[in-house]
Each structure stands twice: as structure tokens, then as C-alpha cells.
Design a protein around this motif. Structure first.
Motif, PDB file in Angstrom:
ATOM      1  N   ALA A 101       1.988   7.218  -7.079  1.00  0.00           N
ATOM      2  CA  ALA A 101       1.027   8.284  -7.342  1.00  0.00           C
ATOM      3  C   ALA A 101      -0.371   7.705  -7.569  1.00  0.00           C
ATOM      4  CB  ALA A 101       1.469   9.116  -8.546  1.00  0.00           C
ATOM      5  N   LYS A 102      -0.440   6.562  -8.238  1.00  0.00           N
ATOM      6  CA  LYS A 102      -1.746   5.911  -8.427  1.00  0.00           C
ATOM      7  C   LYS A 102      -2.296   5.424  -7.091  1.00  0.00           C
ATOM      8  CE  LYS A 102      -0.907   4.388 -13.181  1.00  0.00           C
ATOM      9  NZ  LYS A 102      -0.729   3.227 -14.086  1.00  0.00           N
ATOM     10  N   LEU A 103      -1.418   4.850  -6.257  1.00  0.00           N
ATOM     11  CA  LEU A 103      -1.863   4.366  -4.959  1.00  0.00           C
ATOM     12  C   LEU A 103      -2.347   5.506  -4.071  1.00  0.00           C
ATOM     13  CD1 LEU A 103       0.969   1.792  -4.131  1.00  0.00           C
ATOM     14  CD2 LEU A 103      -1.402   1.256  -4.719  1.00  0.00           C
ATOM     15  N   SER A 104      -1.648   6.635  -4.126  1.00  0.00           N
ATOM     16  CA  SER A 104      -1.994   7.765  -3.261  1.00  0.00           C
ATOM     17  C   SER A 104      -3.170   8.567  -3.793  1.00  0.00           C
ATOM     18  CB  SER A 104      -0.779   8.690  -3.091  1.00  0.00           C
ATOM     19  OG  SER A 104      -0.504   9.395  -4.295  1.00  0.00           O
ATOM     20  N   GLY A 105      -3.462   8.416  -5.095  1.00  0.00           N
ATOM     21  CA  GLY A 105      -4.525   9.203  -5.708  1.00  0.00           C
ATOM     22  C   GLY A 105      -4.173  10.670  -5.844  1.00  0.00           C
ATOM     23  N   GLN A 106      -2.873  10.973  -5.870  1.00  0.00           N
ATOM     24  CA  GLN A 106      -2.404  12.350  -5.903  1.00  0.00           C
ATOM     25  C   GLN A 106      -1.590  12.608  -7.171  1.00  0.00           C
ATOM     26  OE1 GLN A 106      -1.713  13.052  -1.130  1.00  0.00           O
ATOM     27  NE2 GLN A 106      -0.048  12.158  -2.279  1.00  0.00           N
ATOM     28  N   SER A 107      -1.254  13.866  -7.382  1.00  0.00           N
ATOM     29  CA  SER A 107      -0.353  14.220  -8.482  1.00  0.00           C
ATOM     30  C   SER A 107       1.047  13.705  -8.178  1.00  0.00           C
ATOM     31  CB  SER A 107      -0.306  15.732  -8.648  1.00  0.00           C
ATOM     32  OG  SER A 107       0.329  16.327  -7.518  1.00  0.00           O
ATOM     33  N   LEU A 108       1.873  13.652  -9.217  1.00  0.00           N
ATOM     34  CA  LEU A 108       3.263  13.251  -9.003  1.00  0.00           C
ATOM     35  C   LEU A 108       3.967  14.210  -8.042  1.00  0.00           C
ATOM     36  CD1 LEU A 108       4.297  12.225 -12.628  1.00  0.00           C
ATOM     37  CD2 LEU A 108       4.307  10.729 -10.621  1.00  0.00           C
ATOM     38  N   GLU A 109       3.738  15.508  -8.195  1.00  0.00           N
ATOM     39  CA  GLU A 109       4.401  16.479  -7.322  1.00  0.00           C
ATOM     40  C   GLU A 109       4.007  16.268  -5.867  1.00  0.00           C
ATOM     41  OE1 GLU A 109       4.218  20.538  -8.507  1.00  0.00           O
ATOM     42  OE2 GLU A 109       4.960  20.148 -10.528  1.00  0.00           O
ATOM     43  N   LYS A 110       2.698  16.080  -5.591  1.00  0.00           N
ATOM     44  CA  LYS A 110       2.267  15.880  -4.210  1.00  0.00           C
ATOM     45  C   LYS A 110       2.782  14.558  -3.659  1.00  0.00           C
ATOM     46  CE  LYS A 110      -0.127  17.005  -0.505  1.00  0.00           C
ATOM     47  NZ  LYS A 110       0.071  15.839   0.373  1.00  0.00           N
ATOM     48  N   THR A 111       2.823  13.525  -4.484  1.00  0.00           N
ATOM     49  CA  THR A 111       3.365  12.239  -4.068  1.00  0.00           C
ATOM     50  C   THR A 111       4.828  12.379  -3.667  1.00  0.00           C
ATOM     51  OG1 THR A 111       1.830  11.056  -5.515  1.00  0.00           O
ATOM     52  CG2 THR A 111       3.794   9.861  -4.808  1.00  0.00           C
ATOM     53  N   PRO A 171       0.823  -1.212   0.000  1.00  0.00           N
ATOM     54  CA  PRO A 171       0.000   0.000   0.000  1.00  0.00           C
ATOM     55  C   PRO A 171       0.857   1.262   0.000  1.00  0.00           C
ATOM     56  CG  PRO A 171       0.152  -0.852   2.226  1.00  0.00           C
ATOM     57  CD  PRO A 171       0.892  -1.834   1.342  1.00  0.00           C
ATOM     58  N   TRP A 172       0.264   2.409  -0.288  1.00  0.00           N
ATOM     59  CA  TRP A 172       0.941   3.700  -0.292  1.00  0.00           C
ATOM     60  C   TRP A 172       1.620   3.968   1.051  1.00  0.00           C
ATOM     61  CZ3 TRP A 172       3.615   7.458  -1.778  1.00  0.00           C
ATOM     62  CH2 TRP A 172       3.478   8.789  -1.346  1.00  0.00           C
ATOM     63  N   SER A 173       0.953   3.609   2.138  1.00  0.00           N
ATOM     64  CA  SER A 173       1.513   3.875   3.468  1.00  0.00           C
ATOM     65  C   SER A 173       2.843   3.151   3.681  1.00  0.00           C
ATOM     66  CB  SER A 173       0.527   3.461   4.557  1.00  0.00           C
ATOM     67  OG  SER A 173       0.214   2.073   4.446  1.00  0.00           O
ATOM     68  N   TYR A 174       3.039   2.021   3.009  1.00  0.00           N
ATOM     69  CA  TYR A 174       4.288   1.271   3.178  1.00  0.00           C
ATOM     70  C   TYR A 174       5.495   2.120   2.814  1.00  0.00           C
ATOM     71  CZ  TYR A 174       8.115  -1.911   2.198  1.00  0.00           C
ATOM     72  OH  TYR A 174       9.363  -2.496   2.183  1.00  0.00           O
ATOM     73  N   TYR A 175       5.399   2.859   1.726  1.00  0.00           N
ATOM     74  CA  TYR A 175       6.546   3.633   1.235  1.00  0.00           C
ATOM     75  C   TYR A 175       6.857   4.816   2.150  1.00  0.00           C
ATOM     76  CZ  TYR A 175       5.605   0.703  -2.744  1.00  0.00           C
ATOM     77  OH  TYR A 175       5.396  -0.405  -3.545  1.00  0.00           O
ATOM     78  N   LEU A 176       5.816   5.444   2.668  1.00  0.00           N
ATOM     79  CA  LEU A 176       6.032   6.543   3.612  1.00  0.00           C
ATOM     80  C   LEU A 176       6.681   6.023   4.891  1.00  0.00           C
ATOM     81  CD1 LEU A 176       2.637   8.418   3.179  1.00  0.00           C
ATOM     82  CD2 LEU A 176       4.832   8.971   2.111  1.00  0.00           C
ATOM     83  N   GLU A 177       6.186   4.900   5.392  1.00  0.00           N
ATOM     84  CA  GLU A 177       6.749   4.319   6.612  1.00  0.00           C
ATOM     85  C   GLU A 177       8.181   3.830   6.379  1.00  0.00           C
ATOM     86  OE1 GLU A 177       3.869   1.357   7.496  1.00  0.00           O
ATOM     87  OE2 GLU A 177       2.325   2.824   8.074  1.00  0.00           O
ATOM     88  N   LEU A 178       8.455   3.316   5.195  1.00  0.00           N
ATOM     89  CA  LEU A 178       9.807   2.849   4.863  1.00  0.00           C
ATOM     90  C   LEU A 178      10.786   4.013   4.890  1.00  0.00           C
ATOM     91  CD1 LEU A 178      11.788   0.683   3.821  1.00  0.00           C
ATOM     92  CD2 LEU A 178      10.943   1.154   1.498  1.00  0.00           C
ATOM     93  N   CYS A 179      10.440   5.131   4.249  1.00  0.00           N
ATOM     94  CA  CYS A 179      11.318   6.309   4.237  1.00  0.00           C
ATOM     95  C   CYS A 179      11.527   6.847   5.653  1.00  0.00           C
ATOM     96  CB  CYS A 179      10.733   7.397   3.349  1.00  0.00           C
ATOM     97  SG  CYS A 179      10.767   7.006   1.591  1.00  0.00           S
ATOM     98  N   SER A 180      10.448   6.926   6.409  1.00  0.00           N
ATOM     99  CA  SER A 180      10.524   7.444   7.776  1.00  0.00           C
ATOM    100  C   SER A 180      11.408   6.556   8.653  1.00  0.00           C
ATOM    101  CB  SER A 180       9.120   7.541   8.361  1.00  0.00           C
ATOM    102  OG  SER A 180       9.163   8.000   9.691  1.00  0.00           O
ATOM    103  N   TYR A 181      11.269   5.247   8.492  1.00  0.00           N
ATOM    104  CA  TYR A 181      12.067   4.318   9.292  1.00  0.00           C
ATOM    105  C   TYR A 181      13.551   4.446   8.975  1.00  0.00           C
ATOM    106  CZ  TYR A 181      13.796  -0.070  11.249  1.00  0.00           C
ATOM    107  OH  TYR A 181      14.513  -1.003  11.958  1.00  0.00           O
ATOM    108  N   LEU A 182      13.890   4.515   7.705  1.00  0.00           N
ATOM    109  CA  LEU A 182      15.304   4.623   7.335  1.00  0.00           C
ATOM    110  C   LEU A 182      15.889   5.949   7.787  1.00  0.00           C
ATOM    111  CD1 LEU A 182      15.226   2.969   3.803  1.00  0.00           C
ATOM    112  CD2 LEU A 182      16.125   2.015   5.928  1.00  0.00           C
ATOM    113  N   ARG A 183      15.122   7.023   7.695  1.00  0.00           N
ATOM    114  CA  ARG A 183      15.608   8.309   8.199  1.00  0.00           C
ATOM    115  C   ARG A 183      15.878   8.235   9.694  1.00  0.00           C
ATOM    116  NH1 ARG A 183      12.275  13.748   7.003  1.00  0.00           N
ATOM    117  NH2 ARG A 183      10.693  12.620   8.203  1.00  0.00           N
ATOM    118  N   SER A 184      15.026   7.514  10.434  1.00  0.00           N
ATOM    119  CA  SER A 184      15.238   7.382  11.884  1.00  0.00           C
ATOM    120  C   SER A 184      16.509   6.617  12.210  1.00  0.00           C
ATOM    121  CB  SER A 184      14.030   6.684  12.524  1.00  0.00           C
ATOM    122  OG  SER A 184      14.030   5.283  12.256  1.00  0.00           O
ATOM    123  N   LEU A 185      16.976   5.814  11.245  1.00  0.00           N
ATOM    124  CA  LEU A 185      18.229   5.064  11.435  1.00  0.00           C
ATOM    125  C   LEU A 185      19.456   5.864  11.011  1.00  0.00           C
ATOM    126  CD1 LEU A 185      17.108   1.567  10.046  1.00  0.00           C
ATOM    127  CD2 LEU A 185      17.229   2.296  12.443  1.00  0.00           C
TER     128      LEU A 185
END
Length: 361
Positions: free
Chosen positions: A148-158, A118-132
Motif C-alpha cells: 500500500a505504501k509502494l502503490s500510494g493507495q488505500s489498503l482497500e484499493k491495493t 517495486p509495486w508492479s512486481y507484485y501485480l505481475e507475480l499474481c498475474s503470472y501465477l494465475r496464467s499458470l
């Protein structure tokens, strides 16, 4: 009347930008020593002529499950395959600790296009690696198109959401050759060149740094290689005109590795001289991209060193880990001491950078 090779090279030495027809003429007729001299002149205008950079990072493929089915890839597994994987948090943490223990600064993070995430996976992945404490140089344009398709947003907002979560910069993976005919033949599910370009354009619009790449030697003509350079140079011109910090920091080109792919035995592997000719003309033509990377990982150490005399000012990564190229049967890696010895052996002074070309103490 077409310009002579010598007049084109003289123009390059004098600092004039060449056009696509002139770049093609150099591909067809220029000698390697002349290309070396001209590419080195462009390199000197853009970078310290005495120094060559490298990065200590790790190529992390968080999943090998992919539904794009590129004909040139020996790495992916289809969705539902028992052989496919998705890295756990513990595996990622261990890789991060190993990377930082040897002075590494980041991950080149890419995966297959996994339809089960899911879209949330990628956000959580980035956040986790930054915390490391890991810089995320992550996600190829085809992955971001899917997000962008998963988030339903534009490429820029994604991309903005990914940046807020911890994405630092975007690698140029998946460009292959940015020509409709070639992409349709080798990776039809990736879409045409505009799909790759529009992700990078959106990233540059929000001030994010990216890299440009090319995988060559997979049925493209020399004119199509020049076309690839042209669209990248024009995109970089637009990025520089925005003056918001976005744009391509570097360009890297490497020859197609056909082992264990559908193309094995069907296309000849580009020679060392063809690689050097291609990277030199890339350096000459794309005069607005600051850095040029040597692809010693695919070409080997000696040719990687030679590339430093054909316009390259960067040796790329130590390759603490690499999965995609090695799956096709080619694998080179070095430690820090060997990397610095390679650079010094080619006549330059090494310096360590991060993923966006800042010096690392």
C-alpha cells in the motif's frame, strides 16, 4: 460469582456463546476430555462430523530478503545479503507444474518484506501465477501494508488491484499474538495488532476471504491468548454482518519453534496437551469461523490426528514445500495417500479442498 467450569461447558454443549472470562476459566481449569467433548460439539454444529478436509498446495516463499527482523524468525536474510534470494519466473513455473502434476491447486505465497521490489512486481507475480492455473493464497498483512505504501493507495484499493491481477485469498501469517505487549517484544517493526487487523478488515470490506492464525508459546499469558481470540471473533462478526463473501474461512494455531532463533533455549516449547487445550478453546470461543486447522506440520502426525477430536475439521496442507518452520528445525510432510491414511486412522473420511474450502474433484 464466577461461573463454574462445568456450567460453562454445559452452556457450550447447549449452543451458547461464551465470553472472554469464561474462556480463560476453561484454560485454567477444564480437563482435556471435557474440552474435547465441548470443542467437538461446536465442530459438529459447523461441519460434517464424519469428514475432514485437506488441501494439496505448496508453500512458496518468493523471497527471503526481509527488513522486518522478527526475533523469532530463522528464515530471513537482510537486504543486501548475498545469501538472500528472489525466485525467477522459471523457478515459479517449475514449482507450479510440479504442484499441478500431483493434483495441487494453489500456492500459499509469502515472502519477506523486500525493500528492493517495486509495486508492479507484485501485480505481475499474481498475474503470472494465475496464467499458470495456480490459485494465489498470498501475502501476509505486513507485506500488504508495504505494498500500500509502494502503490500510494488505500489498503482497500491495493487489495482490489491485487485481486484484479490474480490474488485469490489472503493468509493470516504474521499475526503471532494480537496483543500490543507481545508484538512489541517479538516483532516491533511489524507494528501493533491493529496493523494486522486493518489489512484483514480491508480485505473483508471488499469481499475477500482470509484466514486467521496464532503462533503461541512466545511469552504471552493465557489471558493474552484469549484476547487474540476475542479480536478475531469480533472481526469475523463484522465480516459476517456485511454478507459480501468476505471473512475468515479458517483458523490455525501452532506453537513457536525456537530453533536457530534469538529465542532458542529461552522459552519452553508448548507441550502436546497445551496445544490441544489451546486449539479446543479456540474452537469453542471462535464459534463464527467455519473451519479449524490441525497443525500436524509442527506437532507431528499423532498429535495432528488428536486435534481432529479437539475441534479441528481440517488437516491443512500436504506441505509439498515448506521453508519457514523447517528453518527453525521442525519439518513434517506427507503425500496424498499418507494424508488420507492419517485422516481415516483418526476415524474420519478425507476430502480434498481448495484454498477457500471448495471441494476439488
Amino acid at each position: 460469582m464466577a461461573a463454574s467450569t462445568s456450567s460453562i461447558l454445559q452452556a457450550v454443549m447447549a449452543g451458547r456463546r461464551i465470553n472472554a472470562d469464561e474462556a480463560l476459566r476453561l484454560f485454567e481449569d477444564a480437563s482435556l476430555p471435557d474440552l474435547s467433548a465441548a470443542a467437538s460439539a461446536v465442530r459438529r454444529r459447523l461441519n460434517d462430523p464424519a469428514r475432514v478436509s485437506y488441501v494439496v498446495d505448496r508453500n512458496v516463499n518468493y523471497t527471503d530478503i526481509c527488513n522486518v527482523y522478527c526475533t523469532f524468525c530463522a528464515f530471513y536474510h537482510k537486504p543486501g545479503s548475498r545469501a538472500g534470494y528472489l525466485l525467477t519466473r522459471e523457478q515459479l513455473r517449475q514449482k507450479a507444474e510440479e504442484t499441478k502434476a500431483v493434483g495441487g491447486t494453489g500456492f500459499l505465497l509469502q515472502g519477506g518484506v523486500n525493500p528492493d521490489l517495486p509495486w508492479s512486481y507484485y501485480l505481475e507475480l499474481c498475474s503470472y501465477l494465475r496464467s499458470l492455473g495456480i490459485w494465489v493464497h498470498g501475502f501476509s498483512p505486513v507485506e500488504i501494508q508495504m505494498m500500500a505504501k509502494l502503490s500510494g493507495q488505500s489498503l482497500e484499493k491495493t487489495i482490489l488491484d491485487l485481486r484484479d491481477a490474480g490474488l485469490g485469498s489472503i493468509p493470516g501469517g504474521g499475526a503471532e499474538v494480537l496483543v500490543e505487549r507481545v508484538r512489541k517484544r517479538i516483532a516491533p517493526l511489524k507494528g501493533g495488532p491493529e496493523k494486522w487487523l486493518e489489512v484483514m478488515e480491508a480485505a473483508h470490506a471488499v469481499g475477500m476471504k482470509t484466514t486467521g492464525t496464532m503462533m503461541f508459546g512466545i511469552t504471552e499469558t493465557l489471558a493474552e491468548r484469549v484476547e487474540h481470540f476475542r479480536v478475531l471473533r469480533e472481526q469475523q462478526d463484522r465480516a459476517l454482518a456485511r454478507a459480501n463473501g468476505g471473512g475468515h474461512t479458517a483458523f490455525a494455531a501452532w506453537p513457536f519453534q525456537s530453533g536457530h532463533t534469538l529465542w532458542e533455549g529461552k522459552v519452553p516449547r508448548p507441550t502436546d496437551s497445551e496445544y490441544l487445550r489451546t486449539i479446543a478453546i479456540a474452537r469453542i470461543y471462535m464459534d463464527n469461523i467455519p473451519h479449524m486447522q490441525s497443525s500436524w506440520v509442527t506437532m507431528g502426525r499423532k498429535t495432528g490426528q488428536m486435534a481432529l477430536h479437539y475441534g479441528c475439521d481440517d488437516m491443512g496442507s500436504l506441505m509439498l514445500e515448506e521453508n519457514v518452520v523447517s528453518a527453525a528445525g521442525t519439518c513434517y510432510s506427507v503425500n496424498r495417500e499418507e494424508m488420507e491414511r492419517m485422516i481415516r486412522g483418526a476415524g474420519f473420511e478425507p476430502w480434498q479442498r481448495d484454498n477457500i474450502y471448495h471441494p476439488v474433484a
